[in-house]
Design a protein around this motif. Structure first.
Motif, PDB file in Angstrom:
ATOM      1  N   ASP A  56      11.212   0.003   4.010  1.00 53.37           N
ATOM      2  CA  ASP A  56      10.003  -0.729   3.695  1.00 53.37           C
ATOM      3  C   ASP A  56      10.001  -1.054   2.388  1.00 53.37           C
ATOM      4  O   ASP A  56       9.882  -1.611   1.076  1.00 53.37           O
ATOM      5  N   SER A  57       8.944   0.189   2.504  1.00 49.65           N
ATOM      6  CA  SER A  57       8.204   1.054   1.250  1.00 49.65           C
ATOM      7  C   SER A  57       8.813   1.956   0.138  1.00 49.65           C
ATOM      8  O   SER A  57       8.504   2.262  -1.437  1.00 49.65           O
ATOM      9  N   VAL A  58      10.099   1.486  -0.243  1.00 49.87           N
ATOM     10  CA  VAL A  58      10.715   2.331  -1.097  1.00 49.87           C
ATOM     11  C   VAL A  58      12.291   1.110  -1.526  1.00 49.87           C
ATOM     12  O   VAL A  58      13.337   1.272  -1.775  1.00 49.87           O
ATOM     13  N   PRO A  59      11.837   0.169  -3.290  1.00 47.95           N
ATOM     14  CA  PRO A  59      12.293  -0.897  -3.305  1.00 47.95           C
ATOM     15  C   PRO A  59      13.399   0.166  -4.612  1.00 47.95           C
ATOM     16  O   PRO A  59      12.964   0.493  -4.947  1.00 47.95           O
ATOM     17  N   LEU A  85      12.402  14.526  -2.742  1.00 43.97           N
ATOM     18  CA  LEU A  85      11.567  14.849  -1.839  1.00 43.97           C
ATOM     19  C   LEU A  85      10.582  13.667  -1.483  1.00 43.97           C
ATOM     20  O   LEU A  85      10.945  13.083  -0.284  1.00 43.97           O
ATOM     21  N   ALA A  86      10.206  13.832  -2.357  1.00 46.89           N
ATOM     22  CA  ALA A  86       8.804  12.196  -1.955  1.00 46.89           C
ATOM     23  C   ALA A  86       9.724  10.571  -1.570  1.00 46.89           C
ATOM     24  O   ALA A  86       9.635  10.208  -0.570  1.00 46.89           O
ATOM     25  N   ILE A  87      10.361  10.823  -2.415  1.00 43.81           N
ATOM     26  CA  ILE A  87      11.587   9.854  -2.121  1.00 43.81           C
ATOM     27  C   ILE A  87      12.284   9.489  -1.256  1.00 43.81           C
ATOM     28  O   ILE A  87      12.163   8.307  -0.285  1.00 43.81           O
ATOM     29  N   ALA A  88      12.285  10.438  -0.179  1.00 41.88           N
ATOM     30  CA  ALA A  88      13.692  10.554   0.362  1.00 41.88           C
ATOM     31  C   ALA A  88      12.475  10.625   1.740  1.00 41.88           C
ATOM     32  O   ALA A  88      13.314   9.781   2.627  1.00 41.88           O
ATOM     33  N   VAL A  89      11.074  10.957   1.944  1.00 43.67           N
ATOM     34  CA  VAL A  89       9.996  10.850   2.994  1.00 43.67           C
ATOM     35  C   VAL A  89       9.629   9.811   3.298  1.00 43.67           C
ATOM     36  O   VAL A  89       9.872   8.926   4.705  1.00 43.67           O
ATOM     37  N   PHE A  90       9.516   8.817   2.293  1.00 47.19           N
ATOM     38  CA  PHE A  90       9.425   7.394   2.610  1.00 47.19           C
ATOM     39  C   PHE A  90      11.074   6.597   2.900  1.00 47.19           C
ATOM     40  O   PHE A  90      10.481   5.308   3.326  1.00 47.19           O
ATOM     41  N   PHE A  96       1.061  -1.019  -0.144  1.00 43.31           N
ATOM     42  CA  PHE A  96      -0.252   0.215  -0.147  1.00 43.31           C
ATOM     43  C   PHE A  96       1.311   1.231   0.293  1.00 43.31           C
ATOM     44  O   PHE A  96       1.059   2.264  -0.337  1.00 43.31           O
ATOM     45  N   ARG A  97       1.876   0.968   0.840  1.00 39.46           N
ATOM     46  CA  ARG A  97       3.368   2.649   1.026  1.00 39.46           C
ATOM     47  C   ARG A  97       3.614   2.326  -0.325  1.00 39.46           C
ATOM     48  O   ARG A  97       3.890   3.745  -1.030  1.00 39.46           O
ATOM     49  N   MET A  98       3.640   0.997  -0.909  1.00 41.73           N
ATOM     50  CA  MET A  98       4.671   1.219  -2.071  1.00 41.73           C
ATOM     51  C   MET A  98       3.768   2.294  -3.359  1.00 41.73           C
ATOM     52  O   MET A  98       4.235   2.920  -4.377  1.00 41.73           O
ATOM     53  N   ALA A  99       2.264   1.429  -3.948  1.00 45.67           N
ATOM     54  CA  ALA A  99       1.458   2.475  -4.198  1.00 45.67           C
ATOM     55  C   ALA A  99       1.375   3.932  -3.998  1.00 45.67           C
ATOM     56  O   ALA A  99       1.033   4.298  -5.057  1.00 45.67           O
ATOM     57  N   LEU A 100       1.167   4.029  -2.446  1.00 48.20           N
ATOM     58  CA  LEU A 100       1.570   6.042  -2.116  1.00 48.20           C
ATOM     59  C   LEU A 100       2.484   6.593  -3.044  1.00 48.20           C
ATOM     60  O   LEU A 100       2.077   7.773  -3.285  1.00 48.20           O
ATOM     61  N   LEU A 101       3.716   5.447  -3.105  1.00 47.28           N
ATOM     62  CA  LEU A 101       4.760   6.115  -3.092  1.00 47.28           C
ATOM     63  C   LEU A 101       4.586   6.273  -5.285  1.00 47.28           C
ATOM     64  O   LEU A 101       4.980   7.954  -5.532  1.00 47.28           O
ATOM     65  N   VAL A 102       4.169   5.936  -5.381  1.00 46.45           N
ATOM     66  CA  VAL A 102       4.119   6.062  -6.567  1.00 46.45           C
ATOM     67  C   VAL A 102       3.112   6.991  -7.508  1.00 46.45           C
ATOM     68  O   VAL A 102       3.167   7.704  -8.327  1.00 46.45           O
ATOM     69  N   PHE A 116       5.375  16.904   6.120  1.00 45.88           N
ATOM     70  CA  PHE A 116       4.186  17.381   6.763  1.00 45.88           C
ATOM     71  C   PHE A 116       3.024  16.752   6.169  1.00 45.88           C
ATOM     72  O   PHE A 116       2.165  16.951   5.875  1.00 45.88           O
ATOM     73  N   LEU A 117       3.347  17.213   4.419  1.00 52.51           N
ATOM     74  CA  LEU A 117       1.740  17.017   3.237  1.00 52.51           C
ATOM     75  C   LEU A 117       2.380  15.592   2.989  1.00 52.51           C
ATOM     76  O   LEU A 117       1.316  14.939   3.345  1.00 52.51           O
ATOM     77  N   ILE A 118       2.759  14.674   3.311  1.00 52.25           N
ATOM     78  CA  ILE A 118       2.725  13.254   2.877  1.00 52.25           C
ATOM     79  C   ILE A 118       2.922  12.333   4.226  1.00 52.25           C
ATOM     80  O   ILE A 118       1.632  11.728   4.263  1.00 52.25           O
ATOM     81  N   ARG A 119       2.926  12.431   5.665  1.00 50.59           N
ATOM     82  CA  ARG A 119       2.753  12.558   6.757  1.00 50.59           C
ATOM     83  C   ARG A 119       1.447  12.749   7.491  1.00 50.59           C
ATOM     84  O   ARG A 119       0.755  11.814   7.365  1.00 50.59           O
ATOM     85  N   TRP A 120       0.473  13.693   6.731  1.00 48.76           N
ATOM     86  CA  TRP A 120      -0.832  14.294   7.108  1.00 48.76           C
ATOM     87  C   TRP A 120      -1.762  13.413   5.717  1.00 48.76           C
ATOM     88  O   TRP A 120      -2.785  13.176   5.582  1.00 48.76           O
ATOM     89  N   GLY A 121      -1.413  14.478   4.733  1.00 49.88           N
ATOM     90  CA  GLY A 121      -1.222  13.502   3.237  1.00 49.88           C
ATOM     91  C   GLY A 121      -2.138  12.268   3.075  1.00 49.88           C
ATOM     92  O   GLY A 121      -2.659  11.809   2.976  1.00 49.88           O
ATOM     93  N   CYS A 122      -0.619  11.287   3.866  1.00 51.75           N
ATOM     94  CA  CYS A 122      -1.221   9.914   2.989  1.00 51.75           C
ATOM     95  C   CYS A 122      -0.313   9.158   4.534  1.00 51.75           C
ATOM     96  O   CYS A 122      -1.425   7.599   4.283  1.00 51.75           O
TER      97      CYS A 122
END
Length: 183
Positions: free
Chosen positions: A62-65, A51-56, A16-22, A161-167
């Protein structure tokens, strides 16, 4: 046998987190590819995909293969003006570096993460500059790179903030951060 399956097959949460990253990465790449900031005196935009990849990578490694980061890097290289392959290589190295130090960062503060990610972004941009220079292509000006680095580094808390609270992407619970301060 189950240990091998656990390593090769990610959990439902990780998928699910991988799909969110995509999804977040697709929005980031679309924004980066949009024709904005074309005025000669406009500021460069932050590296939204990094930035998105760094947050994940820092919050949920585990969600950033590596293959997912590679695919996202190729997509960005093809959709933007970056030399194909150079951006992908540096993005993969950037993500893997952050994944490796994520347990150390997880025990620290947001400021510690911010400094580490800023240093990693600087290293990624410096490597991109050197690789472009070695490819006998005109590299971007240092001032432009410096501005982009500063804007990208400054955008780190906003991205978190955006990825934590948005996703809903929070730090891995096993690292002790959530129990201590809720980050």
């Amino acid at each position: 046998m189950s240990a091998v399956v656990d390593i090769l097959v990610p959990s439902r949460g990780a998928l699910f987190r991988m799909a969110l990253l995509v999804l977040v990465a697709a929005v980031a790449v679309a924004l980066e590819a949009a024709p904005t900031g074309l005025h000669p005196y406009s500021l460069p935009s932050p590296d939204l995909l990094a930035l998105a990849i760094a947050v994940f990578a820092v919050r949920r490694p585990d969600s950033v293969p590596i293959l997912l980061v590679f695919a996202l890097g190729v997509l960005r290289d093809l959709m933007t003006d970056l030399p194909v392959g150079i951006g992908t290589l540096t993005l993969v190295l950037f993500a893997e570096g952050l994944r490796r130090i994520s347990p150390v960062l997880a025990r620290g503060s947001l400021l510690r993460e911010w400094l580490a990610v800023s240093a990693a972004i600087f290293a990624m941009m410096a490597l991109q500059y050197l690789l472009v220079l070695l490819a006998f292509v005109q590299p971007p000006y240092f001032l432009t790179l410096g501005r982009q680095w500063a804007i990208t580094a400054a955008a780190w808390p906003v991205a978190v903030f955006l990825i934590r609270w948005g996703c809903g992407i929070r730090a891995t619970p096993a690292d002790g951060r959530e129990a201590r301060n809720g980050a």
